[in-house]
Design a protein around this motif. Structure first.
Motif, PDB file in Angstrom:
ATOM      1  N   VAL A  51       0.835  -1.200   0.000  1.00 38.44           N
ATOM      2  CA  VAL A  51       0.000   0.000   0.000  1.00 38.44           C
ATOM      3  C   VAL A  51       0.873   1.254   0.000  1.00 38.44           C
ATOM      4  CG1 VAL A  51      -0.202   0.013   2.525  1.00 38.44           C
ATOM      5  CG2 VAL A  51      -1.962   1.132   1.156  1.00 38.44           C
ATOM      6  N   ALA A  52       0.536   2.171  -0.905  1.00 37.99           N
ATOM      7  CA  ALA A  52       1.149   3.510  -0.979  1.00 37.99           C
ATOM      8  C   ALA A  52       2.652   3.468  -1.226  1.00 37.99           C
ATOM      9  CB  ALA A  52       0.836   4.320   0.277  1.00 37.99           C
ATOM     10  N   ASN A  53       3.068   2.635  -2.200  1.00 40.03           N
ATOM     11  CA  ASN A  53       4.475   2.584  -2.597  1.00 40.03           C
ATOM     12  C   ASN A  53       4.661   3.288  -3.939  1.00 40.03           C
ATOM     13  OD1 ASN A  53       5.505   0.762  -0.431  1.00 40.03           O
ATOM     14  ND2 ASN A  53       4.017  -0.639  -1.343  1.00 40.03           N
ATOM     15  N   ASN A  54       5.777   3.993  -4.096  1.00 42.49           N
ATOM     16  CA  ASN A  54       6.077   4.677  -5.354  1.00 42.49           C
ATOM     17  C   ASN A  54       6.818   3.769  -6.325  1.00 42.49           C
ATOM     18  OD1 ASN A  54       5.985   7.158  -3.284  1.00 42.49           O
ATOM     19  ND2 ASN A  54       5.575   7.922  -5.328  1.00 42.49           N
ATOM     20  N   TYR A  55       6.829   4.170  -7.573  1.00 47.12           N
ATOM     21  CA  TYR A  55       7.458   3.468  -8.688  1.00 47.12           C
ATOM     22  C   TYR A  55       6.687   2.182  -8.988  1.00 47.12           C
ATOM     23  CZ  TYR A  55      11.578   6.523  -8.818  1.00 47.12           C
ATOM     24  OH  TYR A  55      12.420   7.588  -8.963  1.00 47.12           O
ATOM     25  N   SER A  56       6.844   1.159  -8.147  1.00 49.74           N
ATOM     26  CA  SER A  56       6.150  -0.100  -8.371  1.00 49.74           C
ATOM     27  C   SER A  56       6.033  -0.822  -7.036  1.00 49.74           C
ATOM     28  CB  SER A  56       6.917  -0.965  -9.380  1.00 49.74           C
ATOM     29  OG  SER A  56       6.330  -2.238  -9.516  1.00 49.74           O
ATOM     30  N   SER A  57       4.919  -1.507  -6.827  1.00 46.86           N
ATOM     31  CA  SER A  57       4.791  -2.271  -5.594  1.00 46.86           C
ATOM     32  C   SER A  57       5.678  -3.506  -5.616  1.00 46.86           C
ATOM     33  CB  SER A  57       3.330  -2.674  -5.368  1.00 46.86           C
ATOM     34  OG  SER A  57       2.552  -1.542  -5.031  1.00 46.86           O
ATOM     35  N   CYS A  58       5.787  -4.160  -6.768  1.00 50.88           N
ATOM     36  CA  CYS A  58       6.641  -5.351  -6.860  1.00 50.88           C
ATOM     37  C   CYS A  58       7.265  -5.437  -8.246  1.00 50.88           C
ATOM     38  CB  CYS A  58       5.858  -6.622  -6.564  1.00 50.88           C
ATOM     39  SG  CYS A  58       6.884  -8.122  -6.528  1.00 50.88           S
ATOM     40  N   ARG A  59       8.584  -5.438  -8.263  1.00 48.67           N
ATOM     41  CA  ARG A  59       9.326  -5.582  -9.522  1.00 48.67           C
ATOM     42  C   ARG A  59      10.459  -6.580  -9.302  1.00 48.67           C
ATOM     43  NH1 ARG A  59      11.760  -0.968 -13.525  1.00 48.67           N
ATOM     44  NH2 ARG A  59      13.382  -2.218 -14.519  1.00 48.67           N
ATOM     45  N   ILE A  60      10.485  -7.618 -10.116  1.00 48.26           N
ATOM     46  CA  ILE A  60      11.514  -8.647 -10.016  1.00 48.26           C
ATOM     47  C   ILE A  60      12.161  -8.811 -11.385  1.00 48.26           C
ATOM     48  CG2 ILE A  60      11.977 -11.081  -9.564  1.00 48.26           C
ATOM     49  CD1 ILE A  60       9.546 -10.937  -7.587  1.00 48.26           C
TER      50      ILE A  60
ATOM     51  N   GLU B  61       3.573  10.840 -14.890  1.00 46.90           N
ATOM     52  CA  GLU B  61       3.682  10.461 -16.292  1.00 46.90           C
ATOM     53  C   GLU B  61       4.249   9.061 -16.497  1.00 46.90           C
ATOM     54  OE1 GLU B  61       5.994  13.507 -18.096  1.00 46.90           O
ATOM     55  OE2 GLU B  61       4.317  14.905 -18.268  1.00 46.90           O
ATOM     56  N   ASP B  62       4.935   8.510 -15.505  1.00 49.87           N
ATOM     57  CA  ASP B  62       5.492   7.174 -15.694  1.00 49.87           C
ATOM     58  C   ASP B  62       5.598   6.455 -14.360  1.00 49.87           C
ATOM     59  OD1 ASP B  62       7.573   8.642 -14.633  1.00 49.87           O
ATOM     60  OD2 ASP B  62       9.110   7.700 -15.865  1.00 49.87           O
ATOM     61  N   MET B  63       5.808   5.128 -14.446  1.00 52.58           N
ATOM     62  CA  MET B  63       5.791   4.224 -13.294  1.00 52.58           C
ATOM     63  C   MET B  63       4.400   4.263 -12.649  1.00 52.58           C
ATOM     64  SD  MET B  63       8.731   2.822 -13.597  1.00 52.58           S
ATOM     65  CE  MET B  63       8.887   1.836 -12.135  1.00 52.58           C
ATOM     66  N   GLY B  64       4.311   3.859 -11.395  1.00 50.60           N
ATOM     67  CA  GLY B  64       2.998   3.757 -10.754  1.00 50.60           C
ATOM     68  C   GLY B  64       2.315   2.437 -11.039  1.00 50.60           C
ATOM     69  N   TYR B  65       3.053   1.305 -10.868  1.00 48.09           N
ATOM     70  CA  TYR B  65       2.552  -0.018 -11.206  1.00 48.09           C
ATOM     71  C   TYR B  65       2.384  -0.899  -9.963  1.00 48.09           C
ATOM     72  CZ  TYR B  65       4.383   1.479 -15.762  1.00 48.09           C
ATOM     73  OH  TYR B  65       4.657   2.177 -16.909  1.00 48.09           O
ATOM     74  N   GLY B  66       1.445  -1.838 -10.062  1.00 39.94           N
ATOM     75  CA  GLY B  66       1.282  -2.824  -9.009  1.00 39.94           C
ATOM     76  C   GLY B  66       2.304  -3.945  -9.139  1.00 39.94           C
ATOM     77  N   TYR B  67       2.328  -4.608 -10.309  1.00 39.62           N
ATOM     78  CA  TYR B  67       3.279  -5.685 -10.566  1.00 39.62           C
ATOM     79  C   TYR B  67       3.799  -5.505 -11.983  1.00 39.62           C
ATOM     80  CZ  TYR B  67       5.340 -10.315 -11.193  1.00 39.62           C
ATOM     81  OH  TYR B  67       6.222 -11.344 -11.444  1.00 39.62           O
ATOM     82  N   GLU B  68       5.123  -5.655 -12.138  1.00 43.52           N
ATOM     83  CA  GLU B  68       5.736  -5.491 -13.451  1.00 43.52           C
ATOM     84  C   GLU B  68       6.198  -6.841 -13.994  1.00 43.52           C
ATOM     85  OE1 GLU B  68       8.112  -1.834 -14.289  1.00 43.52           O
ATOM     86  OE2 GLU B  68       8.321  -1.811 -12.103  1.00 43.52           O
ATOM     87  N   PHE B  69       5.809  -7.140 -15.235  1.00 43.02           N
ATOM     88  CA  PHE B  69       6.311  -8.318 -15.927  1.00 43.02           C
ATOM     89  C   PHE B  69       7.643  -7.946 -16.574  1.00 43.02           C
ATOM     90  CE2 PHE B  69       1.647  -8.840 -16.096  1.00 43.02           C
ATOM     91  CZ  PHE B  69       1.544 -10.059 -15.445  1.00 43.02           C
ATOM     92  N   MET B  70       8.724  -8.487 -16.042  1.00 36.85           N
ATOM     93  CA  MET B  70      10.045  -8.127 -16.525  1.00 36.85           C
ATOM     94  C   MET B  70      10.578  -9.179 -17.499  1.00 36.85           C
ATOM     95  SD  MET B  70      10.096  -5.325 -14.952  1.00 36.85           S
ATOM     96  CE  MET B  70      11.716  -4.765 -15.506  1.00 36.85           C
ATOM     97  N   ALA B  71      11.515  -8.775 -18.342  1.00 37.40           N
ATOM     98  CA  ALA B  71      12.079  -9.659 -19.348  1.00 37.40           C
ATOM     99  C   ALA B  71      12.749 -10.867 -18.696  1.00 37.40           C
ATOM    100  CB  ALA B  71      13.087  -8.893 -20.209  1.00 37.40           C
ATOM    101  N   ARG B  72      12.578 -12.041 -19.297  1.00 42.86           N
ATOM    102  CA  ARG B  72      13.172 -13.310 -18.865  1.00 42.86           C
ATOM    103  C   ARG B  72      12.684 -13.755 -17.484  1.00 42.86           C
ATOM    104  NH1 ARG B  72      18.610 -11.871 -18.600  1.00 42.86           N
ATOM    105  NH2 ARG B  72      18.022  -9.798 -19.330  1.00 42.86           N
ATOM    106  N   VAL B  73      11.519 -13.270 -17.078  1.00 41.65           N
ATOM    107  CA  VAL B  73      10.904 -13.722 -15.837  1.00 41.65           C
ATOM    108  C   VAL B  73       9.534 -14.308 -16.161  1.00 41.65           C
ATOM    109  CG1 VAL B  73      10.037 -13.072 -13.569  1.00 41.65           C
ATOM    110  CG2 VAL B  73      12.113 -11.991 -14.458  1.00 41.65           C
TER     111      VAL B  73
END
Length: 524
Positions: free
Chosen positions: A314-323, A353-365
């Motif tokens: 809750v209330a995290n900047n950029y992304s809540s979860c990025r792996i 204007e950018d970021m602000g994500y819950g979960y990011e699908f990253m390359a090769r994951v």
């Protein structure tokens, strides 16, 4: 790539739609039973995609063997659901309300309490250590560290801990370790302004654990709040403050912000709740990650199967979860992200204007994202914007998005477009997104869940406004001189927001466990 977003009317409309909707879910099986039912259903579907649910199997040697073990484990767990057995692949690891006296790790069990002493041996409930870091330093691979309720800010109160071994760090015990309930006996790291000069560039929990694909490292019931150390505008009716009435603070200040109003808190430092590099089987569960200026979880995988489940973000900047992946080949990194409640993932800055994500699908994951609640994302609940430059490797990535519920996000998924803009995708359009397997994703209409969110915070987000204005005077003395010397003209641009990443009440975040039966973070 950046996109310019306007939030005012669309957010108000979404808020009216969601909050005013009728109750959709009726009372059914217990939440733990519902999760087991979902596991049984998804275990069958996993055979088609070869993406296995890590929460119900041991680290596998082959996918075929793992599928058989999952099906067997689900049947056994379903037949004994009332006993609240752990669904973790590490069967000896405690979960939920397991009795503390019954918990046994594969190695030594250590005990830590705020009332303990580092002069103790730390190997019995009667002789606990005082510092978590002391136990981590003394422990060996395979050890279990049991931590009683309280705030643990590291050795010499530096504001962080470091995990460098394959150990299980388990919080949520009462003072005598006779009972474990991580939702009642809260174990956490909550830093404050005094830690600004102490923790340097460290996140609250730093994981540097490599060397084996088969060993387990776990963080269970050990939460993080960075809201006391972050810097905010003080509550004020001045529009510069960005303060919705009833919220704890005004808007969060990022690095470089210098508003004309009073401030509260520590400093505008970019620090994560959890960061580091891990190889092997990582489990993060039953935690709260709140108010991070720079990612809730940001980790690099050196290969292995990971489980991130039953957490509240809750209330995290950029992304809540990025792996991210640090491996060369495809299908070496797998993340099972499920039964998490992810709310108020804020953008990089107030320009939004950018970021602000819950979960990011990253390359090769490879990612299996299911049975989560994603709500009030400042840009996108899911980001599918990162792709491998090696198209053959990228084509092998496996992504499942199943049975998630979405609530008042600016977009449910962000994907690249043919131009330099993002495409904002609703959950009912996921079937048209290439590269993912999806089903059962819906917009939430549950009023009871909405009522569990801090209401001033939710109201502020629902009425979020961003106003930009510019001031340029070509005939000003400064611009006349600048023209004479061939220097660019100068003007000012001001962006004001009614709210931006304001501090969320940390202990109220625990109310979100079990807020919606069977989806999002549960009380197990």
């Amino acid at each position: 790539m950046k996109t310019h977003i306007s939030l005012t009317k669309s957010l108000k409309a979404m808020a009216t739609l969601v909050i005013g909707a009728s109750l959709l879910f009726s009372t059914g099986a217990p939440a733990s039973g519902q999760i087991l039912n979902n596991i049984a259903r998804r275990a069958k579907n996993a055979a088609e995609t070869k993406i296995m649910m890590g929460a119900d199997r041991a680290v596998h040697n082959t996918l075929d063997k793992a599928e058989k073990s999952v099906e067997k484990g689900v049947k056994n767990a379903a037949g004994n659901s009332s006993a609240k057995k752990s669904k973790s692949s590490a069967a000896s690891v405690p979960e939920g309300r397991s009795g503390g006296s019954k918990v046994k790790g594969s190695g030594t069990t250590w005990y830590v309490s705020t009332n303990g002493s580092n002069k103790n041996d730390g190997q019995s409930p009667e002789t606990p250590l005082k510092n978590v870091q002391k136990a981590l330093d003394e422990a060996s691979d395979g050890d279990l560290i049991c931590v009683a309720e309280g705030n643990y800010t590291g050795t010499l109160d530096q504001g962080f801990i470091e995990i460098t071994k394959y150990v299980s760090l388990v919080g949520g015990y009462n003072e005598d370790f006779s009972e474990r309930d991580p939702y009642s006996y809260k174990t956490y790291i909550q830093t404050n302004p005094s830690h600004v000069s102490k923790n340097g560039t460290k996140a609250s929990i730093n994981l540097e654990v490599t060397g084996s694909r088969n060993k387990v490292v776990m963080v269970d019931g050990f939460s993080v709040d960075r809201g006391e150390q972050a810097l905010y505008c003080a509550p004020s009716d001045d529009p510069v403050a960005g303060w919705p009435e009833g919220c704890l603070t005004g808007r969060k200040l990022m690095v470089g912000d210098s508003p004309s109003v009073k401030t509260v808190g520590g400093a505008a430092q970019e620090r994560q709740c959890v960061t580091g590099h891990v190889e092997g089987h990582l489990i993060i569960r039953n935690c709260v990650f709140a108010n991070a200026v720079y990612f809730g979880i940001q980790l690099m995988s050196k290969g292995g199967d990971w489980e991130v489940y039953n957490n509240v973000f809750v209330a995290n900047n950029y992304s809540s979860c990025r792996i991210d992946s640090m491996t060369r080949d495809a299908n070496e990194c797998y993340v099972d992200f499920h039964h998490n409640t992810v709310l108020f993932s804020w953008c990089r800055d107030k320009i939004m204007e950018d970021m602000g994500y819950g979960y990011e699908f990253m390359a090769r994951v490879d990612s299996d994202v299911h049975d989560n609640i994603f709500g009030c994302s400042n840009l996108g609940a899911l980001s599918f914007a990162h792709h491998d430059s090696n198209k053959q490797v990228d084509a092998l990535r496996k992504i499942n998005v199943v049975d998630n519920q979405f609530f008042m996000n600016v977009a449910d998924m962000i994907i690249p477009s043919q131009s330099f803009m993002w495409l904002h995708v609703r959950c009912d359009e996921f079937e048209d997104v290439d590269g993912i397997n999806e089903s059962g994703n819906v917009e939430m209409t549950d009023e009871d869940f909405v009522a569990k969110i801090n209401q001033p915070y939710l109201k502020g987000f629902a009425n979020l406004e961003k106003v930009s204005s510019s001031n340029y005077n070509a005939n000003s003395a400064a611009n006349q001189v600048r023209r004479a010397f061939g220097i660019n003209q100068q003007g000012t641009e001001i962006t004001r927001v009614s709210m931006f990443a304001n501090k969320y009440p940390f202990f109220e975040a625990y109310d979100l466990f079990g807020a919606l039966e069977g989806c999002g973070a549960q009380i197990l």
